[in-house]
Write an enzyme that holds these catalytic residues in place. Sequence first.
Site, PDB file in Angstrom:
ATOM      1  N   HIS A 107     -66.493 -11.319  22.690  1.00 43.24           N
ATOM      2  CA  HIS A 107     -65.911 -12.343  21.109  1.00 43.24           C
ATOM      3  C   HIS A 107     -66.253 -11.588  20.100  1.00 43.24           C
ATOM      4  O   HIS A 107     -65.097 -12.386  19.226  1.00 43.24           O
ATOM      5  CB  HIS A 107     -66.468 -13.460  21.962  1.00 43.24           C
ATOM      6  CG  HIS A 107     -65.855 -14.267  22.776  1.00 43.24           C
ATOM      7  ND1 HIS A 107     -64.904 -15.059  22.796  1.00 43.24           N
ATOM      8  CD2 HIS A 107     -66.359 -14.586  24.230  1.00 43.24           C
ATOM      9  CE1 HIS A 107     -64.910 -15.465  24.003  1.00 43.24           C
ATOM     10  NE2 HIS A 107     -66.332 -15.404  24.896  1.00 43.24           N
ATOM     11  N   LYS A 141     -58.607 -23.970  11.611  1.00 49.09           N
ATOM     12  CA  LYS A 141     -59.636 -23.409  11.955  1.00 49.09           C
ATOM     13  C   LYS A 141     -61.433 -23.515  10.938  1.00 49.09           C
ATOM     14  O   LYS A 141     -61.120 -23.391   9.797  1.00 49.09           O
ATOM     15  CB  LYS A 141     -59.272 -22.128  12.400  1.00 49.09           C
ATOM     16  CG  LYS A 141     -58.919 -21.624  11.496  1.00 49.09           C
ATOM     17  CD  LYS A 141     -58.234 -20.298  11.200  1.00 49.09           C
ATOM     18  CE  LYS A 141     -56.591 -20.327  11.843  1.00 49.09           C
ATOM     19  NZ  LYS A 141     -56.345 -19.223  13.124  1.00 49.09           N
ATOM     20  N   ARG A 142     -62.556 -22.716  11.597  1.00 49.03           N
ATOM     21  CA  ARG A 142     -63.123 -22.631  11.211  1.00 49.03           C
ATOM     22  C   ARG A 142     -63.486 -21.818  10.029  1.00 49.03           C
ATOM     23  O   ARG A 142     -61.865 -20.867   9.620  1.00 49.03           O
ATOM     24  CB  ARG A 142     -64.589 -21.542  11.963  1.00 49.03           C
ATOM     25  CG  ARG A 142     -65.112 -22.946  12.890  1.00 49.03           C
ATOM     26  CD  ARG A 142     -66.124 -23.131  11.973  1.00 49.03           C
ATOM     27  NE  ARG A 142     -67.537 -23.459  11.430  1.00 49.03           N
ATOM     28  CZ  ARG A 142     -68.283 -23.435  12.114  1.00 49.03           C
ATOM     29  NH1 ARG A 142     -68.738 -24.350  13.391  1.00 49.03           N
ATOM     30  NH2 ARG A 142     -69.207 -23.197  11.388  1.00 49.03           N
TER      31      ARG A 142
HETATM   32  N1  PLP Z   1     -61.992 -25.591  16.207  1.00 48.03           N
HETATM   33  C1  PLP Z   1     -61.329 -26.457  17.009  1.00 48.03           C
HETATM   34  C2  PLP Z   1     -61.813 -28.132  16.580  1.00 48.03           C
HETATM   35  C3  PLP Z   1     -60.236 -26.264  17.855  1.00 48.03           C
HETATM   36  O1  PLP Z   1     -59.252 -27.445  18.700  1.00 48.03           O
HETATM   37  C4  PLP Z   1     -59.996 -25.132  18.106  1.00 48.03           C
HETATM   38  C5  PLP Z   1     -58.629 -24.531  18.859  1.00 48.03           C
HETATM   39  O2  PLP Z   1     -58.072 -25.523  19.219  1.00 48.03           O
HETATM   40  C6  PLP Z   1     -60.687 -23.733  17.501  1.00 48.03           C
HETATM   41  C7  PLP Z   1     -61.338 -24.074  16.477  1.00 48.03           C
HETATM   42  C8  PLP Z   1     -60.654 -22.584  17.627  1.00 48.03           C
HETATM   43  O3  PLP Z   1     -59.019 -21.691  16.484  1.00 48.03           O
HETATM   44  P1  PLP Z   1     -58.992 -20.784  16.037  1.00 48.03           P
HETATM   45  O4  PLP Z   1     -58.103 -19.781  17.078  1.00 48.03           O
HETATM   46  O5  PLP Z   1     -57.716 -21.186  14.485  1.00 48.03           O
HETATM   47  O6  PLP Z   1     -59.759 -19.952  15.576  1.00 48.03           O
END
Ligand code: PLP
Length: 842
Positions: free
Chosen positions: A375, A568-569
């Site tokens: 990942h 996102k994180r």
């Molecule tokens: N966190 C949550 C709560 C999510 O629902 C998602 C994806 O939908 C993510 C993180 C991942 O986001 P990203 O692909 O923008 O890192």
Amino acid sequence: SVEASIPEPQREAWKKYAAHGFKTKEDFEKEVVRHVETTLARSMFNCDEGAAYSAASLAFRDRLITEWNRTQQRQTFSDGKRVYYLSLEFLMGRALDNAMLNVGMKDVARGGLADLGFRIEDIIDQEHDAALGNGGLGRLAACFLDSLASLNYPAWGYGLRYRYGIFKQEIVDGYQVEVPDYWLDFNPWEFPRHDVTVDIQFYGNVRKYQDSQGKQQVSWEGGEIVKAVAFDVPIPGFDTPATNNLRLWSSKAASGEFDFQKFNSGDYESSVADQQRAETISAVLYPNDNLDRGKELRLKQQYFWVAASLYDIVRRFKKSKRAWSEFPDQVAIQLNDTHPTLAVVELQRILLDLEGLEWDEAWSIVSQTFGYTNHTVLPEALEKWSVPLFQNLLPRHLQIIYEINLYFLQTVERKFPKERDLLARVSIIEESQPKMVRMAYLAIVGSHKVNGVAELHSDLIKTTIFKDFVKIFGPDKFTNVTNGITPRRWLHQANPRLSELIASKTGGIGFLKDLNLLNELEKYVDDKEFKKEWAEIKYANKVRLAKHIKTTTDVTVNPSALFDIQVKRIHEYKRQQMNIFGVIHRYLTIKNMTPEERKKLAPRVSIFGGKAAPGYWMAKTIIHLINNVGAVVNKDPDVGDLLKVIFLEDYNVSKAEIIIPASDISEHISTAGTEASGTSNMKFVLNGGLIIGTCDGANIEITREIGEDNIFLFGNLAEDVEDLRHSHTYGSHTIDSDLAKVFEEIKKGTFGDAGAFSALVGAIEDHGDYYLVSDDFNTYLHTQALVDEAYKNQDEWISKCITSVARMGFFSSDRCINEYAESIWNVEPLAPENGDTSGLQK
Ligand code: PLP
């Protein structure tokens, strides 16, 4: 087991009284009332929304578990291959709405709840998210479970039942504060299986001896035993009765009780110490996303979970009485990142020490069984465990790892006899101080396939971190499976009106099972009526988010403004800092405009959300800056509606379901080559938003599918990153002039104490700008200006959105799971029996 089966003559009674889920609204109501009055011991005089939620969930759980039983029986009788998805994280979110939609009974439930005095939306809103994950990796596992069940694959998920999921984030005076997420008060979605337990051993010693036949035996003795208890979560497929299982392990003291002797002698506190120590193993989810911290408790969690899961898998296989050589024909195990890599070693130990197989035979079984998904290429995220830690906690496993490494290095040496450096480079043991076990290398050596999660990422692992392994094993061992998302949750559930509109133009809700049917929408790109409805739905979703913003932050935002979202994180590589610097630049530009110029500008709401790992200070500083900028901008009368800056607290799956459908543009702006795939990028486009992004992760494939006219791409390419970094360190590093103005403003104290942000600015100005913020800033601003312009032409904008949605079929997690099934697991779906119906309302 056979002994527990009911004798043939008595089975008629069982068949006659077999449990069936409710089928009608009346039956549903009856079930809800029964659960309120008996399971919950309440009545109509004290049934609040929480109780109604629990009772409705229990009614659905009963229905699911009967289907679950049937599915498991069918799978056992068919005796086919099963998939086991091992993931330390499952970011499931809420279950009730998903269950109602997947079994096709939401309208029944809506009517039933209304008859009993409740609004279904209020009931859905009672549910606490199951937040057993950090971000993308855990949410991917949750989407995969949905697809595996929906496509009728015989599959189980295995994870840990953390007492505390990811912390709840509160923002206090602009700072992130972490609050524990105690989510298990009452969870109607799990079945405790107190009869399904496994004793797990830690520490102790390894003894070698010869048995009576003179055969060398190994025994792992002494140490500490902790009990793993299974909790099962039924996973309903969409439009199929198939219901799979997510088995989560919880830790408990092996004796199950505290120490009576200590208790009786008055040593009350230490009498419970063992119990507490055991329970600590599954107590908390480590809140780090893309970061390895090497803590002993984490290794304990990993072994506890992997050993319990393998015991379960092996027990199931042994019931079939097949030869061990058939194990890989019956069992496929997927490692979601390196976290479960110990499973490779544990299976080898079971076959060798407990089942008495020879090394080569055992190893051939092991290495045909596992697949490993990588990942990340970020060095700080690649797991390594110190050898002394391993030696103490898992002494037998360390021996086996050394042996795996020895045999592996011998084959490498035979193949490449002159390359001494190669041996050191690919060794599973890193010759550092202390020595370290490189888990990714172990996972590669122990698996028959290794995959990345988007094309660029899969290419990068082959040419960078795993280059030597491609040379050793050949390129066929390495493959790509681009991530996907489930359209059930991320369109049908999150955006019901858009789903309904799409259904009306594509011949029903079949697109939720075959996402390529979205193609049909291209016919309507110029259909005025359709576009009007499309725009109305987007507006309504923005109004819903604006209300959420008002209630949570007390800031009023205009739903007609362009909603620009980055959720996102929080991570330097994801570059929220670049976004907020861009916002500051916009603010300064507005301040310098004449009223006439301001009139021409498209109003914008910049929305951020996401958690920072509690120990990640730089990420926390970014959150602090966003909040401080918001505090200044949102009350500046010169700015008004032209710019609002919002930080949404506690981003999680249920909030994502409100936020994502409301975006006009979303930001996926990681430094090229750092984001493996991203999945929220797919969710935003599927919900009719455009994206601004870098040539990174799945953005590249999204562009290929939807067309480059429909995405705002910018920035340096992955292939240029290394040279740029090198030039920052060894050449002259001049900061982009617009960025320099932003830094000046921060340093003046416009957004609070400048000292608080000096590390953030310093990382770019003085410490090499590792994430290339300055290099990409100019094109970022330029591309944002293009977004402003494009948004002014709403008609064309909506056409772009419709075209994009129409071309998103590829990103369904169904496509992705079918690829895993075919190219990695070699497993077939098991169609439901004739006559099975799920009751889905078309
Ligand atoms: N966190 C949550 C709560 C999510 O629902 C998602 C994806 O939908 C993510 C993180 C991942 O986001 P990203 O692909 O923008 O890192």
